[in-house]
Structure formats: structure tokens, C-alpha cells
Design a protein around this motif. Sequence first.
Motif, PDB file in Angstrom:
ATOM      1  N   GLU A  45      21.783   6.841 -18.291  1.00  0.00           N
ATOM      2  CA  GLU A  45      20.544   6.180 -17.605  1.00  0.00           C
ATOM      3  C   GLU A  45      21.467   5.092 -16.682  1.00  0.00           C
ATOM      4  N   ILE A  46      22.834   4.860 -17.768  1.00  0.00           N
ATOM      5  CA  ILE A  46      23.761   3.748 -17.456  1.00  0.00           C
ATOM      6  C   ILE A  46      24.872   3.724 -16.848  1.00  0.00           C
ATOM      7  N   LYS A  47      25.193   3.590 -15.457  1.00  0.00           N
ATOM      8  CA  LYS A  47      26.450   3.903 -14.760  1.00  0.00           C
ATOM      9  C   LYS A  47      27.319   2.861 -14.093  1.00  0.00           C
ATOM     10  N   GLY A  48      28.381   3.067 -14.368  1.00  0.00           N
ATOM     11  CA  GLY A  48      29.263   2.114 -13.678  1.00  0.00           C
ATOM     12  C   GLY A  48      29.864   1.955 -12.590  1.00  0.00           C
ATOM     13  N   VAL A  49      29.796   0.949 -11.778  1.00  0.00           N
ATOM     14  CA  VAL A  49      30.393   0.087 -10.075  1.00  0.00           C
ATOM     15  C   VAL A  49      31.566   0.917 -10.246  1.00  0.00           C
ATOM     16  N   LEU A  50      31.740   1.832  -9.248  1.00  0.00           N
ATOM     17  CA  LEU A  50      32.863   2.766  -9.513  1.00  0.00           C
ATOM     18  C   LEU A  50      34.654   2.050  -8.566  1.00  0.00           C
ATOM     19  N   PRO A  51      35.282   2.196  -9.514  1.00  0.00           N
ATOM     20  CA  PRO A  51      36.478   0.545  -8.623  1.00  0.00           C
ATOM     21  C   PRO A  51      36.411   0.928  -7.026  1.00  0.00           C
ATOM     22  N   ALA A  52      37.350  -0.115  -6.409  1.00  0.00           N
ATOM     23  CA  ALA A  52      36.947  -0.152  -5.082  1.00  0.00           C
ATOM     24  C   ALA A  52      35.095   0.165  -4.194  1.00  0.00           C
ATOM     25  N   HIS A  53      34.812  -0.544  -4.757  1.00  0.00           N
ATOM     26  CA  HIS A  53      33.420   0.151  -3.764  1.00  0.00           C
ATOM     27  C   HIS A  53      32.279  -0.626  -4.151  1.00  0.00           C
ATOM     28  N   PHE A  54      31.560  -1.195  -3.700  1.00  0.00           N
ATOM     29  CA  PHE A  54      30.016  -2.105  -3.929  1.00  0.00           C
ATOM     30  C   PHE A  54      29.317  -1.510  -3.932  1.00  0.00           C
ATOM     31  N   LEU A  55      28.016  -1.919  -4.798  1.00  0.00           N
ATOM     32  CA  LEU A  55      26.538  -1.657  -5.018  1.00  0.00           C
ATOM     33  C   LEU A  55      26.338  -2.428  -4.010  1.00  0.00           C
ATOM     34  N   THR A  56      25.317  -2.034  -3.601  1.00  0.00           N
ATOM     35  CA  THR A  56      24.183  -2.814  -2.441  1.00  0.00           C
ATOM     36  C   THR A  56      22.769  -2.670  -3.161  1.00  0.00           C
ATOM     37  N   VAL A  57      22.033  -3.600  -3.457  1.00  0.00           N
ATOM     38  CA  VAL A  57      20.605  -3.597  -4.142  1.00  0.00           C
ATOM     39  C   VAL A  57      19.750  -4.105  -3.089  1.00  0.00           C
ATOM     40  N   ARG A  58      18.269  -3.298  -2.731  1.00  0.00           N
ATOM     41  CA  ARG A  58      17.370  -4.102  -1.672  1.00  0.00           C
ATOM     42  C   ARG A  58      16.703  -4.159  -2.206  1.00  0.00           C
ATOM     43  N   ARG A  59      15.396  -4.819  -0.871  1.00  0.00           N
ATOM     44  CA  ARG A  59      13.903  -5.145  -1.624  1.00  0.00           C
ATOM     45  C   ARG A  59      13.508  -3.710  -1.514  1.00  0.00           C
ATOM     46  N   GLY A  60      12.558  -3.344  -3.010  1.00  0.00           N
ATOM     47  CA  GLY A  60      12.117  -2.268  -3.236  1.00  0.00           C
ATOM     48  C   GLY A  60      13.294  -1.013  -3.852  1.00  0.00           C
ATOM     49  N   GLY A  61      14.297  -1.985  -4.400  1.00  0.00           N
ATOM     50  CA  GLY A  61      14.764  -0.423  -4.930  1.00  0.00           C
ATOM     51  C   GLY A  61      15.982  -0.020  -4.343  1.00  0.00           C
ATOM     52  N   GLN A  62      16.133  -0.123  -3.572  1.00  0.00           N
ATOM     53  CA  GLN A  62      17.208   1.032  -2.828  1.00  0.00           C
ATOM     54  C   GLN A  62      18.673   0.929  -3.016  1.00  0.00           C
ATOM     55  N   CYS A  63      19.464   1.335  -3.388  1.00  0.00           N
ATOM     56  CA  CYS A  63      20.794   1.630  -3.214  1.00  0.00           C
ATOM     57  C   CYS A  63      21.404   2.032  -3.027  1.00  0.00           C
ATOM     58  N   SER A  64      22.368   1.616  -2.477  1.00  0.00           N
ATOM     59  CA  SER A  64      23.678   2.245  -2.395  1.00  0.00           C
ATOM     60  C   SER A  64      25.234   1.511  -2.674  1.00  0.00           C
ATOM     61  N   SER A  65      26.216   2.378  -2.059  1.00  0.00           N
ATOM     62  CA  SER A  65      27.086   2.458  -3.063  1.00  0.00           C
ATOM     63  C   SER A  65      28.495   2.851  -1.898  1.00  0.00           C
ATOM     64  N   THR A  66      29.164   1.554  -1.472  1.00  0.00           N
ATOM     65  CA  THR A  66      29.865   1.660  -0.184  1.00  0.00           C
ATOM     66  C   THR A  66      31.145   1.242  -0.549  1.00  0.00           C
ATOM     67  N   ARG A  67      32.134   2.701  -0.226  1.00  0.00           N
ATOM     68  CA  ARG A  67      34.194   2.313  -0.906  1.00  0.00           C
ATOM     69  C   ARG A  67      34.238   1.189  -0.029  1.00  0.00           C
ATOM     70  N   TYR A  68      34.973   0.417  -0.924  1.00  0.00           N
ATOM     71  CA  TYR A  68      35.725  -0.967   0.766  1.00  0.00           C
ATOM     72  C   TYR A  68      36.807  -0.842   1.069  1.00  0.00           C
ATOM     73  N   TRP A  69      37.605   0.178   0.130  1.00  0.00           N
ATOM     74  CA  TRP A  69      39.341   0.294   0.269  1.00  0.00           C
ATOM     75  C   TRP A  69      40.024   1.467  -0.110  1.00  0.00           C
ATOM     76  N   ALA A  70      40.573   1.561   0.500  1.00  0.00           N
ATOM     77  CA  ALA A  70      41.127   2.716  -0.042  1.00  0.00           C
ATOM     78  C   ALA A  70      42.580   2.993   0.928  1.00  0.00           C
ATOM     79  N   LEU A  71      43.961   4.075   0.380  1.00  0.00           N
ATOM     80  CA  LEU A  71      44.772   4.264   0.458  1.00  0.00           C
ATOM     81  C   LEU A  71      44.541   4.277   2.371  1.00  0.00           C
ATOM     82  N   ASN A  72      46.085   3.686   2.703  1.00  0.00           N
ATOM     83  CA  ASN A  72      45.679   4.450   4.839  1.00  0.00           C
ATOM     84  C   ASN A  72      46.581   5.204   4.595  1.00  0.00           C
ATOM     85  N   PRO A  73      45.613   6.557   5.198  1.00  0.00           N
ATOM     86  CA  PRO A  73      46.777   7.849   5.556  1.00  0.00           C
ATOM     87  C   PRO A  73      47.979   7.875   5.973  1.00  0.00           C
TER      88      PRO A  73
END
Length: 646
Positions: free
Chosen positions: A194-222
Motif C-alpha cells: 500500500e505504500i509507494k514512493g514518489v518517483l525521481p524527477a516526478h511530481f504527484l498531484t492529489v486533487r479534490r475527491g482523491g484523483q492522483c496523477s504522477s507527472t514527469r517534469y524532467w528527463a535527458l534531452n535526446p
Amino acid sequence: MSALAGIIEFDPRDSIGESELFELARTLDRTGPDGGAQHHEGNVGLVFRAFHTTSEAQREMQPMVCGNRVFTWDGRLDNREEIASRLGLRSDHVPTDLDLVVAAYQKWETRTFAELLGDWALAIWDRTKQELYLAKDCFGVRPLFYIRKSSRLIWSTTLESLATDRSPGLHVDKDHIAGCFFPYPRLGTTSFEEIKGVLPAHFLTVRRGGQCSSTRYWALNPHSRVRYQKDSDYEEHFIELFRNSVRRRLRSNRPILSELSGGLDSTAIVCMADDIRRTVDTPDIETISYFDADEPTGDERPYFTAVEAHRGKVGHHLSVAEFNRQTREQAFSPVPNRYKIASPGYFARSLHWAGIIDGVHQATGSRVTLCGLGGDELLGGVQYEALELLEYLLSPNLPRFAASLWCWSQEKRKPISAIVKSVFTLATARYSLASFLDIQGDIPWVLVRPTRPNPILETFSPWRVLSPTHLFAETIRYTISAQLSCQEPTPVGMSEKRYPFLDRSLYEYVASIPRNQVIRPGQRRRLMRRSLQGLVPDFVLSRTSKWFAHRAPAAQLRDQQKLLKSLFAERWMSHGVLFDTDLIRNRLRHVEHGIVSESRHLITALSIEQWLRRQTSLGVIAWDNRENDISADHDEKAVAAHGLPC
């Protein structure tokens, strides 16, 4: 390394009880001994406990309320001057790291995360949007966990805050346990399902009603490529970035303790820190070195004493062999119940070792430890030939490819056909990433295997658009981040670990230069050795051997046969579910007569069983210990892992 935590109720009409928030804060007291506070408003509560390692941090007041936003921050911001300049802050004011983060967020909102260089974890409550953000740095140096329940989400930088007897009924994450053997647990998982870790270079958004989403904010420029005409230009650029990385990690209000193994990575850090101190006012650098005279290659004293002579300062020396002898009877004794440890992998002797390290910190007055993790992986300590060869093919430069192919075959004593196959595997890795990352192997007595495919791996980086060079670098970042996620602080002593080789600017550079600058056949760590000439003693710069503790695990198992047999007096809780303990017992009998290949894995299994017994007795874990049917399918060859290709 400070601590932060909090609770959010998904329904704004619900409220957080102050006593509940205080109880959560109490679990952070050990990791944040320098005070702190709580902020409580309706359905959201944030907690902060400080562990000061910089003079600026002593002026921070957290949680910080700024307009309709509340911030808690655990970190070290490395690009302070750049952020302040871009924000137009006046030069006569010395802001704290949190001041800069808050000002940046007010202007750039979630785009801020990609701009923050350093090691950090962050929680932001935005009252206007009714959204919570949890984010962490690109390597995941600072931990940040969360658990979602039916009507709320709780987060913390310490796992034990979320896995307590106040939250019973957690379940073992078998996929995570499998990763302890193949070879690191999957990133984003913990030992609890049941316990998770926030991923490196990501942010977790928790919204009203319990909606959650993980978004990558950075990665290497290809598309990033660094190409120079002369080798010396690569060396100058590398040494500039490495110097800057070490300098960033010397910001401290106390002396700094640096690990000094006598290897190239730790020696480079210490020598560079000394060089910086000659021109910049930085804290004193003390060193701590480990050696094991009982291991064939474990006596590192000739190397680290040469470095000490070079710098004119003797450090603290710890004998691993002597420690093993003194704590022999506690080799596999469980951690006393008064200590809270939420992850497997610890025995009573682990606390004794942590106490010895803490004694060195107390003697030196330090709170920061510099570590060499990442140097081997990023700068050619691991001989992986496919990347250089593939770059020649894509150039295309077939003569160089053929010449290098022959040299690598001779260097590694490996058939040309096998090397060509590894080149093809890398060339197609973006389309079969799981196969590229998997290390095939088999431990017959381990009944759990990491599941495939790995959804976390798929979101970690934009693999399909990465060049082979960048894809390879990102697999290294994934593996290092997974390794860091296993390093839970022991409940004895506190120290903030800093990793100069895990600097984003340095990482981007190494990932963008030709591979033959980093390593060539017979020239391991080529860029480092060229760049550090004159800074690192030649005796260390030219060494080729490295300490690997091969004997100690098997010796411990042999010495403790009586204790091990007592552990089988009752049926293991993990039997038939995680392990086939009949096979484990058989392997332990083999240990009495010689070294078995999986000694370390056997010790890991012992720690998991002890951890499982303890967590179940505390009521934290709901465990069905009925024996599963151990059928032949656990002997199949489908094995998955996270690591670099062999």
C-alpha cells in the motif's frame, strides 16, 4: 536531511484532528531533532521537523505559508544564484533555499521543479486549486513516500511514519521482495504493497475527491550532444563540472565527513574538496575509511593512507574484520523491539555499526557525509562495450567499429558474435526495454519474481525518443535511483548523505559525450584518469583492483550454524509464499563445507523472515501464512531484474 509529512482528506468537508497530526509529527522527531512545526487547515495538515546542515536552513520557518499556498521543503538547492538572478531578487538579501523555491513557484508553478538543481523533496498545498503536490529530485536522493486509503492520503519522508501499528492491515509487496534478489527492488515500491514512493524527477498531484496523477517534469534531452576537437577540451569541461559539483556539496555549517575508501571515486572527491578549500572558504574535511584484512582484496590501507599522506591529514579508520569478530554472536540477531525499522535487511549488528559511524560524526562535529556512489556506473567503472561500438556504427565509421570490436573481444575474452549481439540488443532497446534491462538468473529457493512488464519503468523516461547513448545513461539513473530507494536510515545516528557524482549538470554532460571518451578497451575510466592527473596521487589513479567482500557473508553463515538451526525450530512465515525454506536449509548445509554463490542472498532471506515476524507481531502486516503449493513452475527460467546489461 530534514523530515516532512502530512495528511489530506479527499473530501474538503472532512477535517484533520490536531491530535492525529501531532502523532504523525512525533514519528519524525528522531530524524528532525532541530525543532519544527505543524500547519493545520480543514482537510489538510502539514508537518516539518528540521535537521540543519547549512546556515541558511537555520533561518527557515516551516511549514511556510505564502498567500494561498503552504510549503514544506527538505533539500539543498544548488543553483541558488541562477534562480535568484532569473527571479530578479536583490543582491543585498541572502535568501534561504526555501525562499527561492517559494518565489520560483509563485512565478513558474509546477514548471519550477525542473529548474531546481540539488537533492530535495517538497510538498506544496495550493488552497486556491485545492491540489497537493509531492515532488523530488531527479535521482531520488531524498525519500518521499505516501499511502492512499479510502478517504485520505498520508505522506512522509520516513517509511516508518506510514508503517505503524496505528495503520494495521498492510500487505507485503511481493514484487518488491523479489527485487531484493534481482538485484534491486523496483523503483517506486516499498516492502508494503500500500505504500509507494514518489518517483525521481516526478511530481504527484492529489486533487479534490482523491484523483492522483504522477507527472514527469524532467528527463535527458535526446538531442544534446557535446563534441570537441581535442581530448583536452573534454577533460577541462569534465573537471570544471566535477569541481562545481563537489563545491555545491561543501555548503555546510559544520565540518564535513567524507568517505575515503582509497578507490578512485572517493579519492577524487576528497582531493577536489581539498583543492577547492585552497581558494574558497569551506568547512573542514574529515575522512572515514574502512578496511577488511580478512578479505583477499579488502585491505585498503595502502591506498587511503597514501591519500592521507598526500593531503597531510590522517582520518578515521574502521576495521571491518575487527567489527565482525566483536559482533560475531549478533550476526543474525534481530533488531531489538524498541527500534522502529520498516524495511527488511537489518540485524542487531547493523545498529552497532551505525553507532560506530555516529561516534565519528560526534567526534568531528559533522552532519554531512560525502559518498562516491555513481562514479563507477557513470564514468566507466563498469565495462560495457556495446555503446561505443554502436556509436561507431551510427556515425558511420566501420573501420573504427571493426578495430574496436576486435579489441573488446580480446579485452573481455568474449566471442565477437556475443559482442555483436549485445550491440544489436542496445540498438533495439527502445522497442524492448524490459528485455534490455533484465538480468537473467535463477535462485531456486526464491519463489517470487518481479512481474513483467514494469509500468513504473515505462513512465520513468521517454525511452522511445532517446538516442542509444541517452537511453543507456537513463538506465544507469534508474538503477542508481532504485539502489538509493533501499537505503533507509538506521535508527541510530543521523547524517545527510551527499553524492557529488549524482549532479544533474555532470550527469547530462557525461551522457552527451562520445563513449570512447569515457572508456575504451583496456582503458577503464579513461576520462577520469586523464582529467585528475596532478590532483589525485598516481598510486590511486593507476590502481586496477577493487575491494569486493566475497568471504565475509559465507564466513558469517558458517560461524552461526547453531543460531541458524534455531531459526528453523519453527516453520518460517515466508515458507511456500516467498521462499522454499527446505531448499534454504539445504543451501545452508552446503555453506558449512565451502562458499556458495548466493551467500548474500541467503542473508537477505534471513533478514526478510525476521522482518516479517516482527511486523506481523506488531500488527502492521496482515499475513496469510498458510503454505502455498510449491509447484514446479517456480523453477521456470522467467526471471526479471533491474540493472545494467551484462
